[in-house]
Structures are given as structure tokens and as C-alpha cells.
Design a protein around this motif. Structure first.
Motif, PDB file in Angstrom:
ATOM      1  N   SER A 164      38.671   4.171  -1.912  1.00 34.65           N
ATOM      2  CA  SER A 164      38.603   4.321  -0.461  1.00 34.65           C
ATOM      3  C   SER A 164      37.245   4.807   0.026  1.00 34.65           C
ATOM      4  O   SER A 164      36.976   4.764   1.230  1.00 34.65           O
ATOM      5  CB  SER A 164      39.694   5.297   0.021  1.00 34.65           C
ATOM      6  N   ALA A 165      36.425   5.295  -0.885  1.00 36.13           N
ATOM      7  CA  ALA A 165      35.101   5.781  -0.488  1.00 36.13           C
ATOM      8  C   ALA A 165      34.228   4.608  -0.047  1.00 36.13           C
ATOM      9  O   ALA A 165      34.233   3.539  -0.663  1.00 36.13           O
ATOM     10  CB  ALA A 165      34.445   6.524  -1.643  1.00 36.13           C
ATOM     11  N   THR A 166      33.475   4.797   1.027  1.00 35.88           N
ATOM     12  CA  THR A 166      32.644   3.748   1.606  1.00 35.88           C
ATOM     13  C   THR A 166      31.243   4.281   1.875  1.00 35.88           C
ATOM     14  O   THR A 166      31.075   5.441   2.289  1.00 35.88           O
ATOM     15  CB  THR A 166      33.255   3.231   2.928  1.00 35.88           C
ATOM     16  N   ASN A 167      30.263   3.423   1.656  1.00 36.91           N
ATOM     17  CA  ASN A 167      28.883   3.748   2.033  1.00 36.91           C
ATOM     18  C   ASN A 167      28.759   3.538   3.538  1.00 36.91           C
ATOM     19  O   ASN A 167      28.455   2.442   4.013  1.00 36.91           O
ATOM     20  CB  ASN A 167      27.912   2.857   1.265  1.00 36.91           C
ATOM     21  N   THR A 168      29.009   4.589   4.307  1.00 36.10           N
ATOM     22  CA  THR A 168      29.094   4.452   5.759  1.00 36.10           C
ATOM     23  C   THR A 168      27.746   4.111   6.401  1.00 36.10           C
ATOM     24  O   THR A 168      27.708   3.377   7.398  1.00 36.10           O
ATOM     25  CB  THR A 168      29.641   5.748   6.370  1.00 36.10           C
ATOM     26  N   LYS A 169      26.674   4.628   5.849  1.00 37.79           N
ATOM     27  CA  LYS A 169      25.358   4.314   6.425  1.00 37.79           C
ATOM     28  C   LYS A 169      25.064   2.824   6.309  1.00 37.79           C
ATOM     29  O   LYS A 169      24.585   2.194   7.269  1.00 37.79           O
ATOM     30  CB  LYS A 169      24.277   5.126   5.710  1.00 37.79           C
ATOM     31  N   LYS A 170      25.348   2.252   5.146  1.00 40.27           N
ATOM     32  CA  LYS A 170      25.146   0.820   4.963  1.00 40.27           C
ATOM     33  C   LYS A 170      26.052   0.013   5.879  1.00 40.27           C
ATOM     34  O   LYS A 170      25.618  -0.986   6.485  1.00 40.27           O
ATOM     35  CB  LYS A 170      25.411   0.459   3.499  1.00 40.27           C
ATOM     36  N   LEU A 171      27.312   0.453   6.003  1.00 34.75           N
ATOM     37  CA  LEU A 171      28.258  -0.261   6.860  1.00 34.75           C
ATOM     38  C   LEU A 171      27.824  -0.207   8.316  1.00 34.75           C
ATOM     39  O   LEU A 171      27.896  -1.221   9.039  1.00 34.75           O
ATOM     40  CB  LEU A 171      29.652   0.343   6.698  1.00 34.75           C
ATOM     41  N   LEU A 172      27.379   0.940   8.784  1.00 32.29           N
ATOM     42  CA  LEU A 172      26.934   1.067  10.168  1.00 32.29           C
ATOM     43  C   LEU A 172      25.717   0.196  10.443  1.00 32.29           C
ATOM     44  O   LEU A 172      25.607  -0.426  11.516  1.00 32.29           O
ATOM     45  CB  LEU A 172      26.633   2.532  10.484  1.00 32.29           C
ATOM     46  N   ASN A 194      35.553  -7.463   5.532  1.00 26.09           N
ATOM     47  CA  ASN A 194      35.076  -7.702   4.163  1.00 26.09           C
ATOM     48  C   ASN A 194      34.697  -6.413   3.442  1.00 26.09           C
ATOM     49  O   ASN A 194      34.255  -6.462   2.288  1.00 26.09           O
ATOM     50  CB  ASN A 194      33.880  -8.658   4.171  1.00 26.09           C
ATOM     51  N   THR A 195      34.832  -5.286   4.103  1.00 20.98           N
ATOM     52  CA  THR A 195      34.490  -3.990   3.507  1.00 20.98           C
ATOM     53  C   THR A 195      35.772  -3.194   3.299  1.00 20.98           C
ATOM     54  O   THR A 195      36.583  -3.068   4.212  1.00 20.98           O
ATOM     55  CB  THR A 195      33.538  -3.197   4.414  1.00 20.98           C
ATOM     56  N   ARG A 196      35.967  -2.681   2.104  1.00 21.03           N
ATOM     57  CA  ARG A 196      37.174  -1.910   1.809  1.00 21.03           C
ATOM     58  C   ARG A 196      36.993  -0.464   2.241  1.00 21.03           C
ATOM     59  O   ARG A 196      35.876   0.030   2.395  1.00 21.03           O
ATOM     60  CB  ARG A 196      37.487  -1.968   0.311  1.00 21.03           C
ATOM     61  N   GLY A 197      38.124   0.207   2.392  1.00 20.32           N
ATOM     62  CA  GLY A 197      38.092   1.621   2.727  1.00 20.32           C
ATOM     63  C   GLY A 197      38.596   1.891   4.132  1.00 20.32           C
ATOM     64  O   GLY A 197      38.606   1.006   5.001  1.00 20.32           O
ATOM     65  N   PRO A 198      39.014   3.127   4.406  1.00 18.90           N
ATOM     66  CA  PRO A 198      39.564   3.482   5.719  1.00 18.90           C
ATOM     67  C   PRO A 198      38.540   3.446   6.845  1.00 18.90           C
ATOM     68  O   PRO A 198      38.888   3.175   7.991  1.00 18.90           O
ATOM     69  CB  PRO A 198      40.107   4.900   5.502  1.00 18.90           C
ATOM     70  N   VAL A 199      37.273   3.711   6.530  1.00 14.86           N
ATOM     71  CA  VAL A 199      36.246   3.703   7.571  1.00 14.86           C
ATOM     72  C   VAL A 199      36.109   2.307   8.172  1.00 14.86           C
ATOM     73  O   VAL A 199      36.069   2.134   9.395  1.00 14.86           O
ATOM     74  CB  VAL A 199      34.901   4.190   6.999  1.00 14.86           C
ATOM     75  N   ALA A 200      36.029   1.300   7.314  1.00 13.84           N
ATOM     76  CA  ALA A 200      35.926  -0.075   7.793  1.00 13.84           C
ATOM     77  C   ALA A 200      37.176  -0.485   8.569  1.00 13.84           C
ATOM     78  O   ALA A 200      37.086  -1.213   9.568  1.00 13.84           O
ATOM     79  CB  ALA A 200      35.704  -1.013   6.611  1.00 13.84           C
ATOM     80  N   SER A 201      38.341   0.003   8.140  1.00 10.05           N
ATOM     81  CA  SER A 201      39.582  -0.313   8.854  1.00 10.05           C
ATOM     82  C   SER A 201      39.575   0.292  10.257  1.00 10.05           C
ATOM     83  O   SER A 201      40.042  -0.334  11.219  1.00 10.05           O
ATOM     84  CB  SER A 201      40.784   0.203   8.061  1.00 10.05           C
ATOM     85  N   ILE A 202      39.049   1.509  10.377  1.00 12.08           N
ATOM     86  CA  ILE A 202      38.965   2.158  11.688  1.00 12.08           C
ATOM     87  C   ILE A 202      38.006   1.382  12.596  1.00 12.08           C
ATOM     88  O   ILE A 202      38.288   1.151  13.785  1.00 12.08           O
ATOM     89  CB  ILE A 202      38.505   3.620  11.524  1.00 12.08           C
TER      90      ILE A 202
END
Length: 254
Positions: free
Chosen positions: A88-96, A117-125
Motif C-alpha cells: 500500500s505504500a506509494t511514492n507520493t511525490k512521484k505520483l503528484l 495505474n498506481t496502486r495504494g490508497p493514496v492513488a485511490s483517494i
């Protein structure tokens, strides 16, 4: 619930297998493990594995099997939660950064593709917020907060069971110790004399359940603390990234 039933079935099969192995070995050798056997003798003659098995038998199959069940179920849930949280951990800086680039170059739909295409709760939110963008930033913010609470509950799923096993294992150990002490005093009463052998042997057997119960609780407590720390880290990441996500959307214009 289905996952818990699967864990319970697996634990029951393992305990039955251990019990059958112990009984077969005991019947084949024609010998029983006495209460006065020392740790050194067991280690030299049968090795560490056999020593643990001997202590398991001496502690009483009923209570020791219950403590073992707590360990197996607790470890199963802990390992499953550990894998789930690490995935569930996500590289949030890269995603943003990807999200902001997609919004500026190709628009809202491309940003949704990046999130899906990105896994994890952050991408779902983020995906949930993007689907409400047409309703205004206020609705996006409410959606992010509401869905974040749902995902937080999913992250914390299973912790209550681990906490239950942490509390149950030493309690079963203490109960086995109390019952063992009662049996020791019954042996003293039946013998009519306070023999050091009777007292020492009975107390040793009684304390074995407590020792194993505390060991199980310590092992599961380490997993529990790690999982709580991991969840806190993911939740903090979700909250920080959600603020940045709202800022990016406020700058975006279709």
C-alpha cells in the motif's frame, strides 16, 4: 471472515499434525518424558527441537495447543497485514508530479488513468477526488476526506485480532500455571509430605505454560507495533498528499 476461517483451519491442521507426530514418537520409543528431565539432558540427547517438543508435552497438550493456536493465527494475520501495508505504500511525490503533468498536458481523463495505474490508497483517494471534480473543489475535498476514512479502516483491519491474541496467549499461560499449581498441591496432599521433587516438578510444569504464553505475546507485540507504525506512516502520507492534491486541482483549469 473467510480469511479468518482459512487461518483457523490451517492452524487446526498444524496442531493435529504436531500432536500425531508426538504421539507416534512416544509410542514407538515406549518411553515418556519425565517431569524431572533437565534442559541440558534434552538438548544433548535430542537437540533443541526435541527439547521444545518435550516442554510442550510437559506443559499440557490442552493449554499449550491453545497458546500455539494463538501464535499461528497471530503470525498469519501479522504477515498478511505486513505484506498488504508494504504494497500500500506509494511514492507520493512521484505520483503528484505525474498527476500535475497529466492535468497540464492531456487533462482530467489522463490524470484518472495515472491514478488507476498506481496502486495504494493514496492513488485511490486521488482517483475518487478526480471523479468529483466537475462538482467543485468543495465536493472534491469532502470526497477525499470521506474516502480517506474508509481506506484508513481497511489499513487497520486485522489489528484487533492481533491484539486479542497478544492478550489471550499470556492469560492462557497464567491459567495453565494456576491449574498446574493446584495439581502440584494435590500431589503434595496425596503424598502426605512436602517432597522437593514433587514441589519442583509440579511448579516447573505449571510455569511452562506461562513461559510459552509470554513468548507468544512478545512475538506478536513486535509485529503489532510495527504494523501500527506502518499505518501511521501511510495515514500521514495520505493526509499530506491530499493537501497537495487539492492545491494542484485548484490551479488546474479545463
Amino acid at each position: 471472515m473467510k480469511r479468518f476461517i482459512a487461518f483457523l483451519t490451517l492452524a487446526a491442521l498444524l496442531i493435529i499434525g504436531v500432536s500425531n507426530q508426538v504421539q507416534a514418537q512416544t509410542q514407538g520409543s515406549g518411553q515418556t518424558v519425565t517431569q524431572t528431565e533437565t534442559v541440558q539432558d534434552a538438548a544433548q540427547s535430542r537437540g533443541f527441537h526435541q527439547m521444545i517438543k518435550n516442554y510442550f508435552i510437559q506443559g499440557g497438550a490442552g493449554f499449550m495447543a491453545s497458546i500455539l493456536l494463538c501464535l499461528i493465527l497471530g503470525l498469519a494475520i501479522s504477515i498478511e497485514r505486513t505484506l498488504y501495508l508494504n504494497l500500500s505504500a506509494t511514492n507520493t511525490k512521484k505520483l503528484l508530479n505525474q498527476l500535475e503533468t497529466a492535468l497540464e498536458s492531456k487533462g482530467l481523463e489522463e490524470a484518472k488513468v495515472v491514478c488507476s495505474n498506481t496502486r495504494g490508497p493514496v492513488a485511490s483517494i486521488f482517483f475518487q477526488g478526480l471523479t468529483r471534480y466537475d462538482e467543485g473543489l468543495d465536493m472534491v475535498e469532502k470526497s477525499v476526506i470521506a474516502y480517506g476514512g474508509v481506506l484508513m479502516g481497511r489499513l487497520e483491519s486485522g489489528l484487533s485480532w492481533i491484539s486479542l491474541f497478544i492478550a489471550t496467549a499470556p492469560m492462557l499461560g497464567f491459567l495453565g500455571t494456576v491449574i498446574g499449581m493446584v495439581q502440584a498441591f494435590d500431589a503434595i496432599e496425596a503424598a502426605g509430605d512436602i517432597s522437593p521433587t514433587i514441589v519442583a516438578g509440579g511448579i516447573k510444569v505449571a510455569l511452562l505454560t506461562t513461559v510459552f504464553g509470554l513468548i507468544v505475546a512478545i512475538i506478536l507485540q513486535l509485529f503489532y507495533n510495527y504494523l501500527v507504525a506502518k499505518i501511521d506512516s501511510i495515514v500521514n502520507d495520505m493526509e499530506d498528499s491530499s493537501i497537495s492534491f487539492i492545491d494542484i486541482l485548484s490551479k488546474y483549469k479545463k
